[in-house]
Design a protein around this motif. Structure first.
Motif, short mmCIF file in Angstrom:
data_model
loop_
_atom_site.label_atom_id
_atom_site.label_comp_id
_atom_site.label_asym_id
_atom_site.label_seq_id
_atom_site.Cartn_x
_atom_site.Cartn_y
_atom_site.Cartn_z
N ASN A 34 -40.85 -23.18 -31.91
CA ASN A 34 -41.46 -24.51 -31.89
C ASN A 34 -42.73 -24.58 -32.72
N ASP A 35 -43.33 -23.43 -33.03
CA ASP A 35 -44.60 -23.40 -33.75
C ASP A 35 -44.44 -22.55 -35.01
N PRO A 36 -44.42 -23.16 -36.20
CA PRO A 36 -44.22 -22.40 -37.43
C PRO A 36 -45.37 -21.48 -37.80
N SER A 37 -46.45 -21.50 -37.03
CA SER A 37 -47.57 -20.61 -37.30
C SER A 37 -47.48 -19.31 -36.51
N LEU A 38 -46.47 -19.19 -35.65
CA LEU A 38 -46.33 -18.00 -34.82
C LEU A 38 -45.22 -17.09 -35.34
N PRO A 39 -45.46 -15.78 -35.42
CA PRO A 39 -44.40 -14.85 -35.83
C PRO A 39 -43.22 -14.92 -34.86
N THR A 40 -42.03 -14.64 -35.39
CA THR A 40 -40.81 -14.70 -34.59
C THR A 40 -40.17 -13.34 -34.47
N CYS A 41 -39.37 -13.17 -33.44
CA CYS A 41 -38.63 -11.92 -33.22
C CYS A 41 -37.32 -12.25 -32.53
N MET A 42 -36.24 -11.62 -32.99
CA MET A 42 -34.90 -11.87 -32.46
C MET A 42 -34.37 -10.64 -31.73
N SER A 79 -28.27 -3.76 -27.61
CA SER A 79 -29.21 -4.74 -28.15
C SER A 79 -30.35 -4.06 -28.89
N LYS A 80 -30.90 -4.77 -29.86
CA LYS A 80 -32.07 -4.29 -30.58
C LYS A 80 -32.84 -5.49 -31.11
N SER A 81 -34.16 -5.36 -31.17
CA SER A 81 -35.00 -6.46 -31.64
C SER A 81 -35.30 -6.31 -33.13
N TYR A 82 -35.26 -7.42 -33.84
CA TYR A 82 -35.59 -7.47 -35.26
C TYR A 82 -36.51 -8.65 -35.52
N SER A 83 -37.51 -8.43 -36.36
CA SER A 83 -38.40 -9.52 -36.75
C SER A 83 -37.95 -10.08 -38.09
N PRO A 84 -37.70 -11.37 -38.19
CA PRO A 84 -37.34 -11.95 -39.48
C PRO A 84 -38.46 -11.77 -40.50
N ILE A 85 -38.09 -11.69 -41.77
CA ILE A 85 -39.09 -11.64 -42.83
C ILE A 85 -39.36 -13.04 -43.37
N SER A 86 -38.46 -13.97 -43.10
CA SER A 86 -38.62 -15.34 -43.58
C SER A 86 -39.72 -16.05 -42.78
N HIS A 87 -40.32 -17.02 -43.40
CA HIS A 87 -41.37 -17.80 -42.73
C HIS A 87 -40.74 -18.57 -41.56
N PRO A 88 -41.43 -18.66 -40.42
CA PRO A 88 -40.86 -19.39 -39.27
C PRO A 88 -40.55 -20.85 -39.57
N SER A 130 -29.69 0.90 -42.10
CA SER A 130 -28.47 1.41 -41.48
C SER A 130 -28.66 2.87 -41.09
N TYR A 131 -29.22 3.08 -39.90
CA TYR A 131 -29.42 4.44 -39.42
C TYR A 131 -28.08 5.06 -39.01
N PRO A 132 -27.95 6.39 -39.10
CA PRO A 132 -26.73 7.04 -38.62
C PRO A 132 -26.48 6.72 -37.16
N PHE A 133 -25.21 6.64 -36.78
CA PHE A 133 -24.87 6.28 -35.41
C PHE A 133 -25.35 7.34 -34.43
N ARG A 134 -25.84 6.87 -33.28
CA ARG A 134 -26.17 7.74 -32.15
C ARG A 134 -25.82 6.99 -30.88
N PRO A 135 -25.55 7.68 -29.79
CA PRO A 135 -25.21 7.00 -28.53
C PRO A 135 -26.30 6.01 -28.14
N GLY A 136 -25.88 4.79 -27.84
CA GLY A 136 -26.82 3.75 -27.48
C GLY A 136 -27.45 3.05 -28.65
N GLY A 137 -27.13 3.47 -29.88
CA GLY A 137 -27.71 2.88 -31.07
C GLY A 137 -26.63 2.34 -31.99
N GLY A 138 -26.92 2.38 -33.28
CA GLY A 138 -25.94 1.93 -34.25
C GLY A 138 -25.99 0.45 -34.58
N VAL A 139 -27.00 -0.27 -34.07
CA VAL A 139 -27.06 -1.71 -34.34
C VAL A 139 -27.29 -1.96 -35.82
N GLY A 140 -28.18 -1.16 -36.45
CA GLY A 140 -28.46 -1.35 -37.86
C GLY A 140 -27.22 -1.17 -38.72
#
Length: 353
Positions: free
Chosen positions: A55-63, A82-91, A103-113
């Motif tokens: 709602n506020d384009p002045s605040l950083p975002t995270c997905m 699940s894993k959190s990523y911060s967009p590089i685009s302006h809000p 793209s990190y190598p797969f590991r148990p519980g990971g592999g999202v990248g």
């Protein structure tokens, strides 16, 4: 009634935003390979009248991105990941957001990248009707939208969409706001830690500062080799567009050639875009970042990277106990240690992102 009509008409002109805690489906519309193991992904916002993230384009975002169980054919996971990523685009970007993913190598519980970097751009010819429907453990319907294979055919084993939710704004020393707070901001990025810090730099540098605080930004971007530097062109563009306000120092920990090391030691970079060697030190902090402000509130240094990287620069980040539903507790900043403490910064001048 007339006043209400005009108020509603005015509100309708403003971009509508996706708010926190909404699980939303996003289609991949553009994919760019940045280097051997990292990619830039652009996702379209859903066609529901929502045009920006937050709602506020002045605040950083995270997905928070979730891979539903049984949708990754490479690993065949039976649980959501699940894993959190911060967009590089302006809000304030209308209609899309962009992520930089390694793209990190797969590991148990990971592999999202790796999963995200394997996404293929959505093709309307690949009908959603042939997609499987799943229910993730949050109880929402998940459509695995097929992507297009390299040969141009539709392949339901190659996804072209993600399910994600926008996280609440991050609190930094009592406030989520970053505008009109500091005259000098230092950003210390380790590898993919550049993503949230790049967005912060864009917000600070592109803001209308008339009547407010004009912030100078110093970025210290640390990678193993030159080829590992992410978004170098975008960083250089910000430098050119903001002379006297945006200063960049790259540091390499494992240069790939002897000649490259010698050139860096001789400091062949420009005034606004320099190269150094090493993972960090108090001397590097004082040379590449704004000086400590003695706690007067004018200076802030943000650190983002892997846990060991953050610990070396500012001390370890702790965690509050897990919540009753099993989710991780909130991060705790902990005492300021490491190279920044040695350089004379105070805890109130540093935030471990």
């Amino acid at each position: 009634n007339i006043i209400l009509f005009f108020l509603l008409a005015m509100l309708a002109k403003f971009p509508k935003a996706i708010t926190a805690s909404q699980h939303t489906w996003y289609k991949l519309i553009q994919k760019t390979q940045l280097n051997h193991d990292s990619c830039l992904l652009r996702f379209a916002l859903p066609p529901t009248g929502l045009s920006t993230l937050g709602n506020d384009p002045s605040l950083p975002t995270c997905m928070k991105i979730t891979i539903p169980a049984n949708t990754d054919v490479e690993t065949n996971r039976e649980k959501n990941v699940s894993k959190s990523y911060s967009p590089i685009s302006h809000p304030s970007a209308i209609g899309y957001f962009e992520l930089v993913v390694k793209s990190y190598p797969f590991r148990p519980g990971g592999g999202v990248g790796a999963y995200l970097c394997n996404l293929q751009v959505h093709n309307d010819r690949c009908s959603i009707d042939v997609a499987d429907e799943l229910i993730d453990d949050t109880g929402i319907d998940v459509n695995v939208v097929p992507g297009e294979s390299n040969d141009g055919t539709c392949n339901k084993n190659i996804s072209s969409s993600i399910i994600a939710e926008l996280k609440s704004p991050r609190m930094m020393h009592g406030s989520s706001s970053i505008l009109n707070r500091w005259k000098h901001v230092g950003l210390i990025a380790g590898g993919t830690g550049i993503a949230p810090l790049f967005q912060i730099a864009k917000i600070l540098l592109e803001a209308n500062t008339e009547g407010g605080v004009e912030t100078t930004v110093h970025l210290l971007d640390i990678n193993r080799q030159k080829d590992d530097i992410l978004m170098r062109d975008e960083i250089d563009t910000l430098v050119r567009e903001n002379p006297g306000r945006f200063f960049v120092t790259h540091s390499l920990t494992q240069p790939d050639h002897y000649s490259e090391s010698k050139n860096i030691e001789q400091n062949t970079g420009t005034h606004n875009n320099e190269f150094k060697l090493g993972r960090g030190s108090s001397e590097m902090a004082l040379d590449a970042l704004p000086p400590p402000g003695n706690g007067d509130g004018s200076t802030m240094v943000l650190i983002c990277g892997k846990d060991g990287f953050v610990e070396s620069w500012g001390g370890a980040v702790g965690r509050a106990p897990n919540l009753p539903d099993g989710t991780k507790g909130n991060k705790i900043q902990g005492p300021l240690l490491g190279w920044l403490a040695q350089a004379g910064y105070r805890a109130s001048e540093v935030f471990k992102y």
